[in-house]
Write an enzyme that holds these catalytic residues in place. Structure first.
Site, PDB file in Angstrom:
ATOM      1  N   GLY A   1       0.862  -1.176   0.000  1.00  0.00           N
ATOM      2  CA  GLY A   1       0.000   0.000   0.000  1.00  0.00           C
ATOM      3  C   GLY A   1       0.897   1.224   0.000  1.00  0.00           C
ATOM      4  O   GLY A   1       1.817   1.329   0.821  1.00  0.00           O
ATOM      5  N   ALA A   2       0.611   2.144  -0.926  1.00  0.00           N
ATOM      6  CA  ALA A   2       1.554   3.242  -1.169  1.00  0.00           C
ATOM      7  C   ALA A   2       1.948   4.019   0.102  1.00  0.00           C
ATOM      8  O   ALA A   2       3.145   4.165   0.388  1.00  0.00           O
ATOM      9  CB  ALA A   2       0.969   4.172  -2.238  1.00  0.00           C
TER      10      ALA A   2
ATOM     11  N   ASP B   1      -1.560   4.264  -6.394  1.00  0.00           N
ATOM     12  CA  ASP B   1      -0.133   4.209  -6.044  1.00  0.00           C
ATOM     13  C   ASP B   1       0.634   5.387  -6.601  1.00  0.00           C
ATOM     14  O   ASP B   1       1.727   5.714  -6.125  1.00  0.00           O
ATOM     15  CB  ASP B   1       0.475   2.895  -6.545  1.00  0.00           C
ATOM     16  CG  ASP B   1      -0.155   1.729  -5.802  1.00  0.00           C
ATOM     17  OD1 ASP B   1      -1.258   1.306  -6.205  1.00  0.00           O
ATOM     18  OD2 ASP B   1       0.428   1.302  -4.791  1.00  0.00           O
TER      19      ASP B   1
ATOM     20  N   ASN C   1      -3.068   2.327 -10.375  1.00  0.00           N
ATOM     21  CA  ASN C   1      -3.474   1.539  -9.200  1.00  0.00           C
ATOM     22  C   ASN C   1      -3.360   0.049  -9.556  1.00  0.00           C
ATOM     23  O   ASN C   1      -2.980  -0.319 -10.664  1.00  0.00           O
ATOM     24  CB  ASN C   1      -4.903   1.912  -8.774  1.00  0.00           C
ATOM     25  CG  ASN C   1      -5.273   1.333  -7.423  1.00  0.00           C
ATOM     26  OD1 ASN C   1      -4.501   1.425  -6.475  1.00  0.00           O
ATOM     27  ND2 ASN C   1      -6.430   0.706  -7.315  1.00  0.00           N
ATOM     28  N   LYS C   2      -3.679  -0.765  -8.598  1.00  0.00           N
ATOM     29  CA  LYS C   2      -3.560  -2.221  -8.744  1.00  0.00           C
ATOM     30  C   LYS C   2      -4.159  -2.707 -10.058  1.00  0.00           C
ATOM     31  O   LYS C   2      -5.210  -2.232 -10.495  1.00  0.00           O
ATOM     32  CB  LYS C   2      -4.265  -2.884  -7.553  1.00  0.00           C
ATOM     33  CG  LYS C   2      -4.199  -4.386  -7.492  1.00  0.00           C
ATOM     34  CD  LYS C   2      -2.797  -4.933  -7.555  1.00  0.00           C
ATOM     35  CE  LYS C   2      -1.886  -4.395  -6.486  1.00  0.00           C
ATOM     36  NZ  LYS C   2      -0.453  -4.732  -6.708  1.00  0.00           N
TER      37      LYS C   2
ATOM     38  N   GLN D   1      -5.388  -9.172  -2.504  1.00  0.00           N
ATOM     39  CA  GLN D   1      -5.465  -8.213  -1.393  1.00  0.00           C
ATOM     40  C   GLN D   1      -6.909  -7.920  -0.984  1.00  0.00           C
ATOM     41  O   GLN D   1      -7.164  -7.565   0.170  1.00  0.00           O
ATOM     42  CB  GLN D   1      -4.781  -6.886  -1.784  1.00  0.00           C
ATOM     43  CG  GLN D   1      -3.270  -6.962  -1.891  1.00  0.00           C
ATOM     44  CD  GLN D   1      -2.822  -7.193  -3.315  1.00  0.00           C
ATOM     45  OE1 GLN D   1      -3.520  -7.850  -4.091  1.00  0.00           O
ATOM     46  NE2 GLN D   1      -1.672  -6.680  -3.684  1.00  0.00           N
TER      47      GLN D   1
HETATM   48  O1  MRU Z   1       0.789  -4.101  -4.500  1.00  0.00           O
HETATM   49  P1  MRU Z   1       0.153  -3.390  -3.349  1.00  0.00           P
HETATM   50  O2  MRU Z   1      -0.666  -4.284  -2.478  1.00  0.00           O
HETATM   51  O3  MRU Z   1       1.141  -2.551  -2.571  1.00  0.00           O
HETATM   52  O4  MRU Z   1      -0.854  -2.392  -4.045  1.00  0.00           O
HETATM   53  C1  MRU Z   1      -1.658  -1.545  -3.266  1.00  0.00           C
HETATM   54  C2  MRU Z   1      -2.630  -0.778  -4.057  1.00  0.00           C
HETATM   55  O5  MRU Z   1      -2.697  -0.876  -5.263  1.00  0.00           O
HETATM   56  C3  MRU Z   1      -3.485   0.203  -3.312  1.00  0.00           C
HETATM   57  O6  MRU Z   1      -4.743   0.306  -3.898  1.00  0.00           O
HETATM   58  C4  MRU Z   1      -2.787   1.564  -3.370  1.00  0.00           C
HETATM   59  O7  MRU Z   1      -1.495   1.469  -2.824  1.00  0.00           O
HETATM   60  C5  MRU Z   1      -3.507   2.610  -2.666  1.00  0.00           C
HETATM   61  S1  MRU Z   1      -3.434   2.285  -0.956  1.00  0.00           S
HETATM   62  C6  MRU Z   1      -3.829   3.490   0.021  1.00  0.00           C
END
Ligand code: MRU
EC number: 5.3.1.23
Length: 365
Positions: free
Chosen positions: A54-55, A244, A254-255, A203
């Protein structure tokens, strides 16, 4: 947030004021396991192997990672080296670079002997600010949910679809996309969350669903491909996702799979919101598709699944022929034109350069 009646954040300074403690997110939802980090190397491993993810949380972990590294070496060369290595741990989430550069701006002008105490202080501030920022995102986002609720039939919940985990586990507390949900619940607004499972690392299934169970918020887990169907049948009132990295023109990285949700939302007239702190805007890039580096992760994440049997033992199983190769881009970019609005700590704006500059005018100077 509460876990088994106890308040937790996703990262905190240990009682001895030296080590840093995190929740090992690779073990959720099956085990709630706290890990102590004692070195910058351990912080890097935690980021790279996604014990934290998570960013905003990656950024906070990197800030504390620098503190741990400074305990060993405080020279300018050592600090710059550690910073570069931390930034390289994951390429897409911009909060990692943002947090490390903020630490460097403070630390490098100081004499080496003053750097350690200053670093711990600043990492603590980054965490405290993250909590306040996300709570503000929650307050602004809840006004959108309240507005949708006013147009619903009496007693019907607002149905919100989210992708990946952008809850408190992805930040220091509150989350970004889930903060408006938590705030709406506090206001007494009935909500129901559609949780995309979010292959390949799931996730949604393992983290978002776990958070919502802990918070007693109604939700259903859906496979990643179900969102379009639910939107066609009027079962989604709005989508809220995290990001992110968001470009200065409002493109949202984003993801993986977020883009497809945004396309389905646009086709069905469903509002598609992205929740983010200002630290997630990369003001140096404009065209997200062309300019944002997309993390490529290992093919085993696609070729295997992890789950728990009835006895509680966690197993990893193959789901494809041994000879089948896989590719695994971890993020995608949703163009600004598909985004209804950006929910930030300073308010809600259009996903555009002028929208963002309206909230962050200092970036235009
Ligand atoms: O690969 P990850 O689990 O770090 O990816 C996280 C995401 O894509 C979240 O949606 C993003 O970081 C926003 S979190 C506040």
């Amino acid at each position: 947030m509460q876990v088994n009646g106890q308040a937790y954040r996703s990262i905190w300074l240990a009682a001895d004021g030296v080590g840093v403690e995190i929740i090992d997110q690779t073990r959720l939802p099956f085990h709630f396991h706290i890990v102590r980090l004692e070195s910058v190397e351990q912080a890097m491993t935690a980021i790279r192997d996604m014990l934290v993810r998570g960013a905003p949380l990656i950024g906070a972990t990197a800030a504390y990672g620098l503190c741990l590294g400074l305990r060993q070496h405080a020279t300018t060369e050592a600090v710059e080296n550690m910073a570069a290595q931390l930034i390289a741990c994951r390429p897409t989430a911009i909060n990692l670079r943002w947090a490390v550069e903020r630490m460097l701006r403070l630390l490098l002008p100081l004499p080496p002997e003053q750097r350690l105490a200053a670093a711990y202080h600043e990492a603590g501030r980054i965490c405290a600010e993250d909590v306040a920022t996300n709570e503000a995102i929650g307050r602004h986002g809840a006004t959108l949910i309240a507005a949708i609720h006013r147009n619903k039939k009496e007693g019907q919940p607002v149905n919100i679809l989210t992708h990946c985990n952008a809850g408190w586990l992805a930040t220091v507390d509150w989350g970004t996309a889930l903060a408006p949900v938590y705030k709406a619940v506090e206001l007494g607004i009935p909500v129901h969350v559609w949780v995309d499972e979010t292959r390949p690392r799931n996730q949604g299934a393992s983290l978002t669903a776990w958070e919502l169970v802990a918070a007693h918020i109604p939700h259903h887990l859906i496979v990643d491909n179900a969102g379009g169907h639910l939107m066609q049948h009027g079962q989604v009132d709005c989508c809220i996702v995290g990001t992110d990295r968001t470009t200065a023109s409002g493109d949202v990285c984003n993801k993986i799979g977020t883009y497809l949700k945004a396309l389905a939302a646009r086709d069905n007239g469903v509002p598609f919101y992205v929740a983010l702190p200002g630290s997630t805007v990369d003001w140096t890039v404009s065209d997200g598709v062309a300019e944002i580096p997309i993390e490529e992760r290992g093919e085993e994440e696609v070729l295997q699944l992890q789950g728990r049997d009835e006895a509680g033992t966690v197993h990893t199983v193959a789901i494809a022929p041994v000879a089948t190769p896989a590719v695994n881009p971890a993020f995608d970019v949703t163009p600004a034109r598909l985004v209804t609005g950006l929910i930030t700590e300073r308010g809600i704006c259009a996903a555009s350069r002028s929208g963002l500059l309206g909230l962050y005018p200092e970036q235009g100077q």
